[in-house]
Design a protein around this motif. Structure first.
Motif, PDB file in Angstrom:
ATOM      1  N   ALA A  12       0.849  -1.203   0.000  1.00 48.05           N
ATOM      2  CA  ALA A  12       0.000   0.000   0.000  1.00 48.05           C
ATOM      3  C   ALA A  12       0.880   1.248   0.000  1.00 48.05           C
ATOM      4  CB  ALA A  12      -0.921  -0.013   1.212  1.00 48.05           C
ATOM      5  N   GLY A  13       1.844   1.288  -0.905  1.00 50.34           N
ATOM      6  CA  GLY A  13       2.773   2.413  -0.941  1.00 50.34           C
ATOM      7  C   GLY A  13       2.401   3.451  -1.973  1.00 50.34           C
ATOM      8  N   GLY A  16       0.987   1.228  -5.036  1.00 52.01           N
ATOM      9  CA  GLY A  16      -0.189   0.396  -4.731  1.00 52.01           C
ATOM     10  C   GLY A  16      -1.409   1.226  -4.348  1.00 52.01           C
ATOM     11  N   VAL A  35      -3.443  -4.530   0.643  1.00 51.32           N
ATOM     12  CA  VAL A  35      -2.942  -5.031   1.926  1.00 51.32           C
ATOM     13  C   VAL A  35      -1.480  -4.647   2.117  1.00 51.32           C
ATOM     14  CG1 VAL A  35      -4.545  -6.973   2.104  1.00 51.32           C
ATOM     15  CG2 VAL A  35      -2.377  -7.282   0.891  1.00 51.32           C
ATOM     16  N   ASN A  38       2.595  -3.165   7.015  1.00 50.48           N
ATOM     17  CA  ASN A  38       2.835  -1.966   7.809  1.00 50.48           C
ATOM     18  C   ASN A  38       1.492  -1.456   8.362  1.00 50.48           C
ATOM     19  OD1 ASN A  38       3.249   0.678   8.668  1.00 50.48           O
ATOM     20  ND2 ASN A  38       4.858   1.048   7.160  1.00 50.48           N
ATOM     21  N   ARG A  41       0.709   2.326   8.235  1.00 48.82           N
ATOM     22  CA  ARG A  41       0.351   2.804   6.895  1.00 48.82           C
ATOM     23  C   ARG A  41      -1.121   2.492   6.586  1.00 48.82           C
ATOM     24  NH1 ARG A  41       4.806   2.415   1.961  1.00 48.82           N
ATOM     25  NH2 ARG A  41       4.958   4.668   1.844  1.00 48.82           N
ATOM     26  N   CYS A 115       6.276 -12.425  -1.281  1.00 45.83           N
ATOM     27  CA  CYS A 115       4.890 -12.331  -1.767  1.00 45.83           C
ATOM     28  C   CYS A 115       4.532 -13.580  -2.574  1.00 45.83           C
ATOM     29  CB  CYS A 115       4.698 -11.109  -2.663  1.00 45.83           C
ATOM     30  SG  CYS A 115       4.739  -9.575  -1.790  1.00 45.83           S
ATOM     31  N   GLU A 167       5.377  10.632  -9.091  1.00 43.30           N
ATOM     32  CA  GLU A 167       4.805  11.185  -7.872  1.00 43.30           C
ATOM     33  C   GLU A 167       4.522  12.676  -8.067  1.00 43.30           C
ATOM     34  OE1 GLU A 167       7.099   9.980  -4.418  1.00 43.30           O
ATOM     35  OE2 GLU A 167       7.330   8.000  -5.306  1.00 43.30           O
ATOM     36  N   SER A 277      12.720   7.513  -5.628  1.00 43.27           N
ATOM     37  CA  SER A 277      13.050   6.136  -5.237  1.00 43.27           C
ATOM     38  C   SER A 277      13.451   5.278  -6.418  1.00 43.27           C
ATOM     39  CB  SER A 277      11.852   5.515  -4.532  1.00 43.27           C
ATOM     40  OG  SER A 277      10.751   5.484  -5.415  1.00 43.27           O
ATOM     41  N   CYS A 278      13.258   5.766  -7.656  1.00 44.16           N
ATOM     42  CA  CYS A 278      13.387   4.815  -8.759  1.00 44.16           C
ATOM     43  C   CYS A 278      14.483   5.072  -9.776  1.00 44.16           C
ATOM     44  CB  CYS A 278      12.047   4.693  -9.473  1.00 44.16           C
ATOM     45  SG  CYS A 278      10.831   3.947  -8.383  1.00 44.16           S
ATOM     46  N   ARG A 348      12.797  10.096  -0.691  1.00 47.70           N
ATOM     47  CA  ARG A 348      13.788   9.067  -1.020  1.00 47.70           C
ATOM     48  C   ARG A 348      14.776   9.586  -2.087  1.00 47.70           C
ATOM     49  NH1 ARG A 348       9.791   3.947  -1.790  1.00 47.70           N
ATOM     50  NH2 ARG A 348       8.465   5.592  -2.649  1.00 47.70           N
TER      51      ARG A 348
END
Ligand code: NAD
Ligand code: UGA
Length: 464
Positions: A12-13, A16, A35, A38, A41, A115, A167, A277-278, A348
């Motif tokens: 769930a970031g 997600g 789901v 965390n 979160r 996962c 983002e 982050s990427c 990040r």
């Protein structure tokens, strides 16, 4: 024809959460459960007060409000959600490895593997498993192997469906995506699985924007897209240094080249360096894959994008030190912005962290104002670098909830994030509250140079 009634998304970031919120809002007949392990979160995703969502993203509260509690749910009950789903998205983090083989380069796939094992353990009915996380080419093979070892008669189809949202513009990017990419097995079962996912996106996107490919092309396209985008930033940043040395202006150069339709105008803003982050993680991953395959020149070519980015962050910090008469020791330096770009609370790999670290090495006193980032996060970011003790970081980097207080009595202001509100500040008022000479280091090129100089500032802009 496989019809999807129930989706589970693991993770769930930043991807997600928004992605599933949009899928649920556009497909009211599909139950979507996001789901995460965390708990904090998930609690924030379920908060009645939508300003407390764990992710700051324009337009997100509205989309969540539309679907949450109707067909969109956030939960920590991972097993139950997997068991009930026809389609399971894996949207967990895939950071750069910090240990072992490939340390500092390869993607750490431990969360993805966990996962896959969890899905294998829990599933009692056939499922389509969708890689939403960004993964090295051929990861689907590993997931397939893990899933096919279950031996409980459940059939799995693996699809690659990388996410291209950025983002700060996630909702816009999802609702009006340039394209959606779906890679699947080239077999009748694979085609059926691809079609099931196409139908979900077709609820709001024209079919010609939904591309289908084989799994490996899809996985590699995601890494390639990020490498190309980051390369544009490093390319223009390389030119920015040349501009500073020659009297050319990087904004003018970017405009001139961007009007060539083959080059295009986007992603040509010179900056203090790309973060997020990427970009770095995905290029390092690409470099690692190329190296592993013995493709040395390919690896070196892409690694240069990262080298240029590190250089850009360093030289911005060095410029501040050299301009302030070669010492920033005990001088207050005001940072406007800490997030890696505007309209997000994500920090990040933000350039601000590395610039701050360099200046703290020079014993500067930094005060930060960022409209969305909390001080605890800034301290976490700095402490992660392990350059000095946590106590030293706390003493020498502080934050204020107000831009004017941040700049008051500062020897210099460094603009690290391009938040719109910084353009609207009363810069005369700020100037009046600073010791002279007063310096601005605009790492984002957001201020009007002439206006700043007329006020009396010594104004430095990247590429100017
Ligand atoms: P994130 O760290 O914000 O979210 C990942 C979430 O997964 C975390 O909340 C974590 O607790 C959860 N998680 C990890 N393992 C789990 C498990 N076993 N069970 C349940 N939950 C688990 O990461 P993100 O930014 O959303 O990125 C996710 C993936 O998407 C990465 O591969 C990233 O490269 C890719 N991606 C990110 C962006 C972006 O803008 N952030 C855009 C496109 C693609
Ligand atoms: C990037 C890609 O744009 C997305 O398509 C991709 O899905 C995502 O990575 C991902 O895989 O995570 P994101 O990192 O969220 O999205 O943000 P960007 O808008 O790409 O910005 C990345 C960094 O580059 C920021 O620090 C930004 O300030 C910097 N940048 C961007 C520049 O310095 N100049 C530019 O012209 C553009």
């Amino acid at each position: 024809m496989t019809k999807i009634n129930n989706i589970c998304c693991i993770g769930a970031g930043y991807v997600g959460g928004p992605t599933m919120a949009v899928i649920a809002s556009k497909n009211p007949n599909i139950k979507v459960t996001v789901v995460d392990i965390n708990e904090e979160r998930i609690k924030a995703w379920n908060d009645e007060d939508l300003t407390n969502l764990p992710i700051y993203e324009p337009g997100l509260p509205e989309v969540v409000q539309k679907a949450r509690g109707k067909n969109l749910f956030f939960s920590t009950q991972v097993d139950e959600a997997i068991a009930a789903a026809d389609m399971v998205f894996i949207s967990v983090n895939t950071p750069t490895k910090t240990y072992g083989k490939g340390k500092g380069m390869a993607a750490d796939l431990k969360y993805v593997e966990l996962c896959a094992r969890q899905i294998a353990r829990v599933a009692t009915s056939d499922k389509i498993v969708v890689e939403k996380s960004t993964l090295p080419v051929r990861t689907a093979q590993a997931i397939k192997t893990i899933l096919s070892e279950t031996g409980n008669g459940v059939n799995f189809q693996i699809l690659s469906n990388p996410e291209f949202l950025a983002e700060g513009t996630a909702i816009q990017d999802l609702e009006a995506a340039d394209r959606v990419l779906i890679g699947g097995e080239q077999s009748p079962e694979g085609e059926e699985a691809i079609q099931a996912l196409v139908n979900i996106y077709k609820a709001w996107l024209p079919e010609e924007r939904i591309l289908t490919t084989n799994v490996w092309s899809s996985e590699l396209s995601k890494l390639t897209a990020n490498a190309f985008l980051a390369q544009r930033v490093s390319s223009i940043n390389a030119i920015s240094e040349l501009c500073e040395a020659t009297g050319a202006d990087v904004g003018e150069v970017a405009k001139a080249i961007g009007m060539d339709s083959r080059i295009g105008p986007k992603f040509l803003n010179a900056s203090v360096g790309f973060g997020g982050s990427c970009f770095q993680k995905d290029i390092l991953n690409l470099v690692y894959i190329a190296k592993s395959l013995g493709l040395v020149q390919v690896a070196d070519y892409w690694e240069q994008v990262i080298i240029m980015n590190d250089h850009q962050k360093n030289r911005f910090a060095e410029k501040i030190v050299s301009t302030l008469f070669n010492t920033v020791a005990d001088k207050k330096i005001a940072f406007l912005g800490w997030a890696f770009k505007k309209d997000t609370n994500d920090t990040r790999e933000s350039a601000a962290i590395y610039v701050a670290d360099k200046l703290l090495d020079e014993q500067a006193k930094i005060t930060v104002y960022d409209p969305q980032v909390k001080e605890t996060q800034m301290q976490r970011d700095l402490n992660y670098l392990q350059s000095r003790t946590e106590q030293e970081n706390k003493e020498n980097l502080t934050t204020t909830p107000d831009a004017y207080a941040c700049c008051q009595e500062a020897h210099a202001i460094a603009i690290l994030t391009e938040w719109d509100e910084f353009k609207k500040l009363d810069w005369q008022k700020i100037y009046d509250q600073m010791p002279k000479p007063a310096f601005i280091f605009d790492g984002r090129g957001i201020l009007d140079e002439e206006k700043m100089k007329n006020i009396g500032f010594n104004y430095f802009v990247i590429g100017g």
